[in-house]
Design a protein around this motif. Structure first.
Motif, PDB file in Angstrom:
ATOM      1  N   ILE A 182       0.863  -1.182   0.000  1.00  0.00           N
ATOM      2  CA  ILE A 182       0.000   0.000   0.000  1.00  0.00           C
ATOM      3  C   ILE A 182       0.899   1.232   0.000  1.00  0.00           C
ATOM      4  O   ILE A 182       1.911   1.279   0.694  1.00  0.00           O
ATOM      5  CB  ILE A 182      -0.946   0.011   1.224  1.00  0.00           C
ATOM      6  N   VAL A 183       0.528   2.217  -0.808  1.00  0.00           N
ATOM      7  CA  VAL A 183       1.256   3.485  -0.786  1.00  0.00           C
ATOM      8  C   VAL A 183       0.244   4.545  -0.412  1.00  0.00           C
ATOM      9  O   VAL A 183      -0.740   4.761  -1.125  1.00  0.00           O
ATOM     10  CB  VAL A 183       1.880   3.816  -2.152  1.00  0.00           C
ATOM     11  N   ASN A 184       0.499   5.178   0.698  1.00  0.00           N
ATOM     12  CA  ASN A 184      -0.555   5.947   1.347  1.00  0.00           C
ATOM     13  C   ASN A 184      -0.072   7.337   1.764  1.00  0.00           C
ATOM     14  O   ASN A 184       1.119   7.630   1.771  1.00  0.00           O
ATOM     15  CB  ASN A 184      -1.015   5.168   2.596  1.00  0.00           C
ATOM     16  N   GLY A 185      -1.048   8.169   2.120  1.00  0.00           N
ATOM     17  CA  GLY A 185      -0.739   9.450   2.737  1.00  0.00           C
ATOM     18  C   GLY A 185      -0.428   9.239   4.203  1.00  0.00           C
ATOM     19  O   GLY A 185      -0.287   8.103   4.659  1.00  0.00           O
ATOM     20  N   ARG A 186      -0.366  10.318   4.945  1.00  0.00           N
ATOM     21  CA  ARG A 186       0.110  10.163   6.300  1.00  0.00           C
ATOM     22  C   ARG A 186      -0.919  10.520   7.362  1.00  0.00           C
ATOM     23  O   ARG A 186      -1.366   9.679   8.133  1.00  0.00           O
ATOM     24  CB  ARG A 186       1.350  11.048   6.483  1.00  0.00           C
ATOM     25  N   THR A 187      -1.326  11.799   7.341  1.00  0.00           N
ATOM     26  CA  THR A 187      -1.989  12.316   8.538  1.00  0.00           C
ATOM     27  C   THR A 187      -3.524  12.383   8.474  1.00  0.00           C
ATOM     28  O   THR A 187      -4.180  12.455   9.505  1.00  0.00           O
ATOM     29  CB  THR A 187      -1.480  13.737   8.820  1.00  0.00           C
ATOM     30  N   SER A 188      -4.043  12.364   7.272  1.00  0.00           N
ATOM     31  CA  SER A 188      -5.479  12.641   7.176  1.00  0.00           C
ATOM     32  C   SER A 188      -6.335  11.423   7.511  1.00  0.00           C
ATOM     33  O   SER A 188      -5.862  10.289   7.519  1.00  0.00           O
ATOM     34  CB  SER A 188      -5.808  13.118   5.768  1.00  0.00           C
ATOM     35  N   THR A 189      -7.603  11.683   7.762  1.00  0.00           N
ATOM     36  CA  THR A 189      -8.507  10.573   8.049  1.00  0.00           C
ATOM     37  C   THR A 189      -8.644   9.635   6.874  1.00  0.00           C
ATOM     38  O   THR A 189      -8.766   8.432   7.047  1.00  0.00           O
ATOM     39  CB  THR A 189      -9.927  11.086   8.407  1.00  0.00           C
ATOM     40  N   THR A 190      -8.612  10.205   5.668  1.00  0.00           N
ATOM     41  CA  THR A 190      -8.738   9.331   4.501  1.00  0.00           C
ATOM     42  C   THR A 190      -7.605   8.318   4.483  1.00  0.00           C
ATOM     43  O   THR A 190      -7.817   7.143   4.176  1.00  0.00           O
ATOM     44  CB  THR A 190      -8.710  10.141   3.190  1.00  0.00           C
ATOM     45  N   ALA A 191      -6.409   8.760   4.824  1.00  0.00           N
ATOM     46  CA  ALA A 191      -5.261   7.858   4.830  1.00  0.00           C
ATOM     47  C   ALA A 191      -5.490   6.740   5.841  1.00  0.00           C
ATOM     48  O   ALA A 191      -5.257   5.565   5.556  1.00  0.00           O
ATOM     49  CB  ALA A 191      -3.981   8.630   5.160  1.00  0.00           C
ATOM     50  N   LEU A 192      -5.988   7.104   7.005  1.00  0.00           N
ATOM     51  CA  LEU A 192      -6.229   6.098   8.036  1.00  0.00           C
ATOM     52  C   LEU A 192      -7.300   5.112   7.591  1.00  0.00           C
ATOM     53  O   LEU A 192      -7.167   3.906   7.750  1.00  0.00           O
ATOM     54  CB  LEU A 192      -6.662   6.778   9.333  1.00  0.00           C
ATOM     55  N   GLU A 193      -8.367   5.651   7.030  1.00  0.00           N
ATOM     56  CA  GLU A 193      -9.464   4.787   6.597  1.00  0.00           C
ATOM     57  C   GLU A 193      -9.016   3.804   5.522  1.00  0.00           C
ATOM     58  O   GLU A 193      -9.400   2.639   5.529  1.00  0.00           O
ATOM     59  CB  GLU A 193     -10.608   5.640   6.053  1.00  0.00           C
ATOM     60  N   ARG A 194      -8.230   4.308   4.600  1.00  0.00           N
ATOM     61  CA  ARG A 194      -7.813   3.449   3.497  1.00  0.00           C
ATOM     62  C   ARG A 194      -6.845   2.369   3.990  1.00  0.00           C
ATOM     63  O   ARG A 194      -6.926   1.216   3.571  1.00  0.00           O
ATOM     64  CB  ARG A 194      -7.188   4.301   2.372  1.00  0.00           C
ATOM     65  N   GLU A 195      -6.003   2.751   4.888  1.00  0.00           N
ATOM     66  CA  GLU A 195      -5.099   1.745   5.454  1.00  0.00           C
ATOM     67  C   GLU A 195      -5.905   0.712   6.236  1.00  0.00           C
ATOM     68  O   GLU A 195      -5.637  -0.500   6.177  1.00  0.00           O
ATOM     69  CB  GLU A 195      -4.067   2.399   6.373  1.00  0.00           C
ATOM     70  N   SER A 196      -6.891   1.225   6.934  1.00  0.00           N
ATOM     71  CA  SER A 196      -7.721   0.332   7.742  1.00  0.00           C
ATOM     72  C   SER A 196      -8.466  -0.685   6.875  1.00  0.00           C
ATOM     73  O   SER A 196      -8.554  -1.875   7.189  1.00  0.00           O
ATOM     74  CB  SER A 196      -8.678   1.202   8.567  1.00  0.00           C
ATOM     75  N   GLY A 197      -8.989  -0.216   5.720  1.00  0.00           N
ATOM     76  CA  GLY A 197      -9.658  -1.126   4.801  1.00  0.00           C
ATOM     77  C   GLY A 197      -8.691  -2.170   4.256  1.00  0.00           C
ATOM     78  O   GLY A 197      -9.022  -3.362   4.147  1.00  0.00           O
ATOM     79  N   TYR A 198      -7.517  -1.708   3.950  1.00  0.00           N
ATOM     80  CA  TYR A 198      -6.447  -2.580   3.444  1.00  0.00           C
ATOM     81  C   TYR A 198      -6.126  -3.671   4.462  1.00  0.00           C
ATOM     82  O   TYR A 198      -6.100  -4.872   4.156  1.00  0.00           O
ATOM     83  CB  TYR A 198      -5.231  -1.696   3.174  1.00  0.00           C
ATOM     84  N   ARG A 199      -5.960  -3.260   5.702  1.00  0.00           N
ATOM     85  CA  ARG A 199      -5.611  -4.217   6.758  1.00  0.00           C
ATOM     86  C   ARG A 199      -6.732  -5.237   6.968  1.00  0.00           C
ATOM     87  O   ARG A 199      -6.489  -6.433   7.100  1.00  0.00           O
ATOM     88  CB  ARG A 199      -5.377  -3.488   8.076  1.00  0.00           C
ATOM     89  N   GLU A 200      -7.934  -4.735   6.982  1.00  0.00           N
ATOM     90  CA  GLU A 200      -9.075  -5.630   7.211  1.00  0.00           C
ATOM     91  C   GLU A 200      -9.141  -6.731   6.163  1.00  0.00           C
ATOM     92  O   GLU A 200      -9.326  -7.912   6.473  1.00  0.00           O
ATOM     93  CB  GLU A 200     -10.383  -4.847   7.191  1.00  0.00           C
ATOM     94  N   ALA A 201      -9.016  -6.300   4.908  1.00  0.00           N
ATOM     95  CA  ALA A 201      -9.084  -7.272   3.814  1.00  0.00           C
ATOM     96  C   ALA A 201      -8.012  -8.338   3.990  1.00  0.00           C
ATOM     97  O   ALA A 201      -8.286  -9.541   3.889  1.00  0.00           O
ATOM     98  CB  ALA A 201      -8.934  -6.559   2.472  1.00  0.00           C
ATOM     99  N   LEU A 202      -6.807  -7.889   4.266  1.00  0.00           N
ATOM    100  CA  LEU A 202      -5.701  -8.838   4.418  1.00  0.00           C
ATOM    101  C   LEU A 202      -5.922  -9.747   5.627  1.00  0.00           C
ATOM    102  O   LEU A 202      -5.700 -10.959   5.574  1.00  0.00           O
ATOM    103  CB  LEU A 202      -4.374  -8.083   4.560  1.00  0.00           C
ATOM    104  N   GLN A 203      -6.375  -9.131   6.694  1.00  0.00           N
ATOM    105  CA  GLN A 203      -6.592  -9.887   7.925  1.00  0.00           C
ATOM    106  C   GLN A 203      -7.586 -11.024   7.703  1.00  0.00           C
ATOM    107  O   GLN A 203      -7.372 -12.151   8.122  1.00  0.00           O
ATOM    108  CB  GLN A 203      -7.106  -8.953   9.016  1.00  0.00           C
ATOM    109  N   GLU A 204      -8.666 -10.677   6.999  1.00  0.00           N
ATOM    110  CA  GLU A 204      -9.675 -11.713   6.742  1.00  0.00           C
ATOM    111  C   GLU A 204      -9.119 -12.839   5.885  1.00  0.00           C
ATOM    112  O   GLU A 204      -9.637 -13.953   5.887  1.00  0.00           O
ATOM    113  CB  GLU A 204     -10.890 -11.080   6.066  1.00  0.00           C
ATOM    114  N   ALA A 205      -8.057 -12.514   5.130  1.00  0.00           N
ATOM    115  CA  ALA A 205      -7.425 -13.558   4.326  1.00  0.00           C
ATOM    116  C   ALA A 205      -6.288 -14.211   5.103  1.00  0.00           C
ATOM    117  O   ALA A 205      -5.547 -15.030   4.562  1.00  0.00           O
ATOM    118  CB  ALA A 205      -6.906 -12.967   3.026  1.00  0.00           C
ATOM    119  N   GLY A 206      -6.134 -13.781   6.337  1.00  0.00           N
ATOM    120  CA  GLY A 206      -5.084 -14.365   7.169  1.00  0.00           C
ATOM    121  C   GLY A 206      -3.689 -13.878   6.818  1.00  0.00           C
ATOM    122  O   GLY A 206      -2.697 -14.573   7.039  1.00  0.00           O
TER     123      GLY A 206
END
Lengths: 342, 342
Positions: A182-206
């Motif tokens: 993932i290549v992301n921004g840093r401080t904004s909420t959008t950056a956090l949300e997008r990282e969070s979505g990324y993590r969730e997807a991966l997590q569900e795939a183990g």
DNA sequence: CAGATAAAAGTAAACGTTTTCTGTATTTAA
DNA sequence: TTAAATACAGAAAACGTTTACTTTTATCTG
């Protein structure tokens, strides 16, 4: 420049009368109105909006503060705002914060001093700078766009980001990718949300992504470019697919890929957030979360105008839905997926 | 919102003293200064810029009027202006004229009424609207960008256009094209210059282009798109090469070509004005006259600031040079060139 | 045609600053 | 210790409007 007094003198009436002719809110005899209008014409008089604003405590100017006025996303947003408010006689003071909290504070101060009637802001950081609470106290009409602030309730309009990020990454997983960066921004909420979505997807795939698959930089071309270079310079340990969280990052990444002689999606798959039109002739056509900045701008303008109209306002938080448009920037990884799961 | 009076009352001094503390231009005893500063802090006082502007006859705001704030060319230009003036404390009121003379007039009036300190304008039409002469008389500092006005001398900055257009078309001629179309804007000087360069090149080759090879529309996507559809729907009478005079037109034209199932440069060659970065991943890479709107913006800002500084100003007309970047959007026409010469 | 009433226009205060002109402490010199 | 000089601070006018209040002028009624 001419003043009311000049006009009054020339037309042989009082300044009050001239003012009344101009505003049209008071009865003025037809003959004198003619005379005044004529005086205005021949003297080339233009009312002094500054004096008027002082008296009326209204500037008919709105502040728009975005991280980068050259980012097509915000360009579209600003244009939509402009189009929405112009018929009501408002004009826009546009400024860039360059993603710097200090510049943001400074510009908010400027907006305040210029006594703008309201402002539309895409805040730099999740954690509000010290100035923000004052703002709220000052009850200056504000609408946040694209991003929000933690802990303070201010009207806001943004696009759904977490869920669609998750879907993008899930899409990659569906093609068999396991090494996903993932290549992301840093401080904004959008950056956090997008990282969070990324993590969730991966997590569900183990899958637990290695730290160096997650780049946090700025929402700009350079960040994407550098990440691309870094990822692909050691191809064997590189991710087979990358989620670029923003249009500029995607463009930069793409450039790096091209420069290194690799191709999308043969050598690496890419998904991103973006504008469907901007990407029309890009090769390859990117699989993206379609963003709609104009809609965000329209909503924000509408909500701000409501506030200016004295509507109570109940701290609305608008989240616009997004859709995914499939392109041809994704295919199954060439080599068997390396195992990053545990 | 708090006023000087509030602060003065709270600090137990006169408004004059508070004002002096803020401006810093007058001697104030250290102890009282402290007291005043403290009052300002606790009361969260923000000076009223409107009142200040009225008194000082200076708004520290500049107007920027461009045909389309969403056109990347003008976006870059505006951003460069912003960057150039911000360190001096100026801010920008940005507006779009949408290539409409009426809107242009209206916005100039607004700028005038808001008592902006100066303006940067890309005029809609070659022939100045009736408001323009007044402007000159009013001696409001103005710099024109990208385009100029006929008959009125106002400082201006633009990029060379006629000669480079000629070179683009000559380039096409060099590849053996004889049926060369142009898709152009309508009213601005740039449109005239580009058409003029086009004509010159053809004339020197002894070619007189048929009227329907010359499209005059707007500098937008749609104009390019429609022209593309029109040209290519009767392929046998279509030009074998087209000169798109602007980035948006080129994009629209390209889209039409794609939609009709043709390809560039196999089926038709294209050259245009544009931004080299914007087009990086476009396929094909376009042969363009490289434009540099940021440079135009920087010059314009510099010249405007000079004027604001009271420099005499001698009506400079800056013309920045342009270069051609070759891409792969041009090749020799497939069929033997039809004869349009005489 | 006088008196009452309505319509039109004028006067002046207010918006929140900046700055000139004064006035009062405070310092300096004698 | 007092006169002159200096340093600070206050009072008030001004920037160009808008508008409440007042005054003047026009219109109407009997």
């Amino acid at each position: 420049m001419k003043t009311l007094k000049d006009v009054a003198l020339y037309a042989g009436v009082s300044v009050a009368t001239v003012s009344r002719v101009i505003s049209g809110n008071y009865p003025v005899k037809e003959t004198t109105r003619k005379r005044v209008l004529e005086a205005i014409g021949t003297l080339d008089y233009h009312p002094n909006g500054v004096a008027r604003s002082l008296k009326n405590a209204k500037t008919y100017t709105l502040g728009v503060l975005v991280p980068d006025i050259a980012n097509p996303y915000f360009v579209q947003l600003v244009r939509a705002v402009e189009a929405s408010v112009e018929k009501l006689g408002y004009h826009l003071l546009v400024a860039s914060s360059d993603e710097k909290a200090s510049k943001e504070s400074e510009l908010i101060r400027v907006f305040l001093e210029k006594r703008l009637d309201g402002m539309i802001i895409a805040p730099v950081s999740v954690t509000p700078a010290t100035d923000w609470p004052q703002l709220i106290v000052n009850a200056l009409p504000i609408v946040l766009v694209d991003r929000i602030l933690e802990g303070i309730m201010i009207d806001s309009v943004r696009e759904e980001s977490r869920q669609s990020s998750k879907e993008l990454v899930t899409h990659l997983l569906g093609y068999g990718h396991r090494a996903i960066g993932i290549v992301n921004g840093r401080t904004s909420t959008t950056a956090l949300e997008r990282e969070s979505g990324y993590r969730e997807a991966l997590q569900e795939a183990g899958i637990i992504p290695p730290e160096d698959f997650m780049v946090r930089g700025d929402y700009d071309h350079k960040t994407g470019y550098l990440a691309g270079k870094r990822f692909l310079s050691h191809k064997e340990q590189a991710p087979t697919a990358v989620f670029c969280t923003n249009n500029l990052i995607a463009l930069g990444f793409l450039q790096a890929v091209h420069e290194l002689g690799y191709r999308v999606p043969e050598d690496i798959s890419i998904v991103s957030f973006g504008d469907p039109f901007e990407a029309t002739f890009q090769s390859p056509k990117m699989t993206i979360v379609v963003q709609n900045p104009a809609e965000v701008g329209r909503y924000a303008a509408f909500m701000l105008l409501e506030k200016l109209d004295g509507k109570p306002g109940k701290n609305v938080e608008v989240i616009l839905p997004t859709v995914i448009r499939l392109g041809d920037s994704v295919r199954a990884p060439r080599e068997p997926a390396q195992m990053y799961s545990n």
